[in-house]
Scaffold this active site. Structure first.
Site, PDB file in Angstrom:
ATOM      1  N   GLU A 118      -5.036   1.869   2.366  1.00  0.00           N
ATOM      2  CA  GLU A 118      -5.031   0.666   3.205  1.00  0.00           C
ATOM      3  C   GLU A 118      -5.257   1.036   4.660  1.00  0.00           C
ATOM      4  O   GLU A 118      -5.973   0.338   5.394  1.00  0.00           O
ATOM      5  CB  GLU A 118      -3.700  -0.080   3.050  1.00  0.00           C
ATOM      6  CG  GLU A 118      -3.648  -1.434   3.761  1.00  0.00           C
ATOM      7  CD  GLU A 118      -3.183  -1.373   5.212  1.00  0.00           C
ATOM      8  OE1 GLU A 118      -3.320  -2.385   5.927  1.00  0.00           O
ATOM      9  OE2 GLU A 118      -2.686  -0.300   5.642  1.00  0.00           O
ATOM     10  N   GLU A 119      -4.647   2.135   5.091  1.00  0.00           N
ATOM     11  CA  GLU A 119      -4.694   2.521   6.498  1.00  0.00           C
ATOM     12  C   GLU A 119      -6.085   2.969   6.936  1.00  0.00           C
ATOM     13  O   GLU A 119      -6.353   3.088   8.127  1.00  0.00           O
ATOM     14  CB  GLU A 119      -3.682   3.634   6.777  1.00  0.00           C
ATOM     15  CG  GLU A 119      -2.224   3.257   6.499  1.00  0.00           C
ATOM     16  CD  GLU A 119      -1.645   2.286   7.521  1.00  0.00           C
ATOM     17  OE1 GLU A 119      -2.396   1.840   8.409  1.00  0.00           O
ATOM     18  OE2 GLU A 119      -0.450   1.980   7.430  1.00  0.00           O
ATOM     19  N   ASP A 160      -0.137   4.406   0.879  1.00  0.00           N
ATOM     20  CA  ASP A 160      -0.457   5.445   1.860  1.00  0.00           C
ATOM     21  C   ASP A 160       0.266   5.204   3.179  1.00  0.00           C
ATOM     22  O   ASP A 160       0.656   4.068   3.509  1.00  0.00           O
ATOM     23  CB  ASP A 160      -1.965   5.535   2.091  1.00  0.00           C
ATOM     24  CG  ASP A 160      -2.588   4.239   2.606  1.00  0.00           C
ATOM     25  OD1 ASP A 160      -2.208   3.161   2.096  1.00  0.00           O
ATOM     26  OD2 ASP A 160      -3.442   4.296   3.513  1.00  0.00           O
ATOM     27  N   ASP A 185       6.515   0.692   6.823  1.00  0.00           N
ATOM     28  CA  ASP A 185       5.078   0.473   6.597  1.00  0.00           C
ATOM     29  C   ASP A 185       4.568   1.384   5.483  1.00  0.00           C
ATOM     30  O   ASP A 185       3.959   2.403   5.759  1.00  0.00           O
ATOM     31  CB  ASP A 185       4.321   0.736   7.897  1.00  0.00           C
ATOM     32  CG  ASP A 185       2.865   0.337   7.815  1.00  0.00           C
ATOM     33  OD1 ASP A 185       2.505  -0.437   6.912  1.00  0.00           O
ATOM     34  OD2 ASP A 185       2.059   0.827   8.637  1.00  0.00           O
ATOM     35  N   HIS A 232       3.854   3.358  12.416  1.00  0.00           N
ATOM     36  CA  HIS A 232       2.943   4.378  12.941  1.00  0.00           C
ATOM     37  C   HIS A 232       3.560   5.231  14.044  1.00  0.00           C
ATOM     38  O   HIS A 232       2.870   6.087  14.603  1.00  0.00           O
ATOM     39  CB  HIS A 232       1.633   3.765  13.461  1.00  0.00           C
ATOM     40  CG  HIS A 232       0.845   3.037  12.419  1.00  0.00           C
ATOM     41  ND1 HIS A 232      -0.450   2.609  12.619  1.00  0.00           N
ATOM     42  CD2 HIS A 232       1.155   2.653  11.154  1.00  0.00           C
ATOM     43  CE1 HIS A 232      -0.896   1.990  11.531  1.00  0.00           C
ATOM     44  NE2 HIS A 232       0.079   2.007  10.627  1.00  0.00           N
ATOM     45  N   HIS A 239       0.844  -1.205   0.000  1.00  0.00           N
ATOM     46  CA  HIS A 239       0.000   0.000   0.000  1.00  0.00           C
ATOM     47  C   HIS A 239       0.874   1.248   0.000  1.00  0.00           C
ATOM     48  O   HIS A 239       1.917   1.296   0.651  1.00  0.00           O
ATOM     49  CB  HIS A 239      -0.987   0.013   1.167  1.00  0.00           C
ATOM     50  CG  HIS A 239      -0.379   0.042   2.537  1.00  0.00           C
ATOM     51  ND1 HIS A 239       0.080   1.197   3.140  1.00  0.00           N
ATOM     52  CD2 HIS A 239      -0.172  -0.947   3.450  1.00  0.00           C
ATOM     53  CE1 HIS A 239       0.531   0.928   4.351  1.00  0.00           C
ATOM     54  NE2 HIS A 239       0.396  -0.374   4.557  1.00  0.00           N
ATOM     55  N   GLU A 297       3.880  -6.388   4.022  1.00  0.00           N
ATOM     56  CA  GLU A 297       3.783  -5.668   5.302  1.00  0.00           C
ATOM     57  C   GLU A 297       4.962  -6.053   6.204  1.00  0.00           C
ATOM     58  O   GLU A 297       5.521  -7.155   6.077  1.00  0.00           O
ATOM     59  CB  GLU A 297       2.474  -6.002   6.010  1.00  0.00           C
ATOM     60  CG  GLU A 297       1.236  -5.435   5.353  1.00  0.00           C
ATOM     61  CD  GLU A 297       0.936  -4.001   5.773  1.00  0.00           C
ATOM     62  OE1 GLU A 297       1.785  -3.371   6.437  1.00  0.00           O
ATOM     63  OE2 GLU A 297      -0.150  -3.506   5.411  1.00  0.00           O
TER      64      GLU A 297
END
Length: 386
Positions: free
Chosen positions: A137-138, A75, A105, A359, A73, A165
């Site tokens: 995705e997030e 984003d 990530d 994150h 992903h 991931e």
């Protein structure tokens, strides 16, 4: 490994695109499309309804079923209110680590996959290699779900999906689903001294939360006997309850943000059916006895299927051969893997970096993890030439 320098340079460029989920990812997608087209890939860019977001799907090799899909992903999560020691959108290399938002990530895997594309272009024969880079995705795997619909309609059928991931390069063959909701309560405002003349939206929201807690306990008894997840049952979490304006005002609005992570699809149906009945037969009649306009509406933020461990899994077999691992694990966090599995692909999650860094401020990807990923991807080239 000579691919490492190329990958680092590419990752530096990807980090410089601030593709935070609410913002556009088009420039990054177009950049990746150019890189892949330059080595002969057939590239399709699929924009969302707003035109500001896009998925990329590219293929090297013949237009046949059974290819190997590399997915990530594009984003990243916001950096707002995070205390970074460096610019989060400028990659910094220090002490064997690459710092920047999205390094682990999951732009590190995307960079590695695209850096290997020239190698794959030289080796691909009967089995194609596909690249799928998605948006949002997030925020509910919105891009992957849209891409899945397109692939299904086109009849595109890759055989194996590797979702990169951050797993510290462990092979993950299963994870729970992630279903997220916001339930909105509309009551009737009034003065706090006359509670019977209003409909207290917060109080009804609290009763709804109480029902969620009851279901939370009931789900434990529904855990499959052979469940490999931790905990082994479907979980429910109440993330937020928002409502009210003052001590002496009956609140007319309230909202609950909540989620469940099913270990089996039947649990999600069980929870939704119970809540529907509870609202229809208990809460709403009491609310509308005072105010006919009172209402409860549940907004679906995202319903993402889990990755179900399969007895026969070519993706797992390939990754075990490439990495030397002798087994596969399950994880509690969600990915897009279940979406690809629903299309009939065998799927695993395996990528560089640790979810522990994702994150967070000063997110990083260790160089030894990136190197390990590149070794695996280089060995994968042998599968394309077989």
């Amino acid at each position: 490994m000579h691919y490492l320098d190329d990958t680092k340079a590419l990752l530096r460029q990807l980090i410089a695109y601030p593709t935070v989920s609410p913002d556009s990812n088009l420039e990054l997608i177009e950049f990746l499309a150019g890189r892949l087209e330059a080595v002969g890939a057939r590239v399709d860019i699929h924009r969302d309804a707003t035109g500001a977001k896009a998925n990329l799907f590219a293929t090297l090799g013949p237009d046949v079923d059974g290819g190997i899909l590399l997915s990530g992903h594009s984003d990243v999560v916001p950096v707002t209110d995070q205390n970074w020691s460096t610019d989060p959108f400028e990659m910094v290399e220090r002490d064997g680590k690459l710092y920047g938002r999205g390094t682990c990530d999951m732009k590190g895997f995307i960079a590695a996959a695209v850096a290997m594309a020239p190698f794959y272009a030289e080796r691909v024969k009967d089995r194609p290699v596909h690249f799928a880079f998605t948006h949002d995705e997030e925020t509910g795997c919105l891009g992957a779900q849209a891409l899945a619909q397109i692939l299904r309609a086109q009849g595109t059928r890759p055989g194996v999906a590797i979702i990169g991931e951050p797993t510290s390069m462990r092979i993950i063959e299963g994870h729970k689903g992630c279903y997220e909701y916001s339930t909105h309560f509309t009551g009737l405002e009034g003065h706090g001294s006359g509670p019977d003349r209003g409909v207290n939206a917060v109080e009804y929201a609290v009763r709804y939360v109480a029902r969620l807690l009851e279901l939370k306990d009931q789900l434990k008894a529904r855990a499959p006997k052979d469940s490999r997840f931790e905990p082994p049952w479907t979980t429910i979490n109440t993330g937020a309850l928002v409502g009210g304006v003052a001590h002496n005002v009956i609140p007319g609005k309230a909202r609950i943000d909540w989620e469940m992570r099913p270990v089996q699809s039947g649990d999600a149906d069980f929870v939704k059916a119970d809540l529907h009945a509870f609202c229809t037969h208990t809460l709403l009649p009491a609310m509308r006895a005072v105010s006919p306009d009172a209402d409860i509406v549940t907004e679906v933020m995202g319903e993402v299927d889990g990755l179900i461990p399969a007895d026969e899994n070519e993706a797992k077999d390939i990754l075990m051969e490439l990495t030397g691992a002798n087994g596969a694990d399950t994880v509690p966090f969600g990915t897009e893997a279940g979406i690809f599995q629903s299309l009939g692909m065998s799927a695993v999650v395996c990528g560089p970096g640790s979810i522990e860094q994702a994150h967070k401020p000063d997110e990083y990807l260790a160089l030894d993890q990136l190197t390990e990923c590149l070794v695996m991807l280089e060995r994968l080239g042998g599968k394309l030439a077989a």
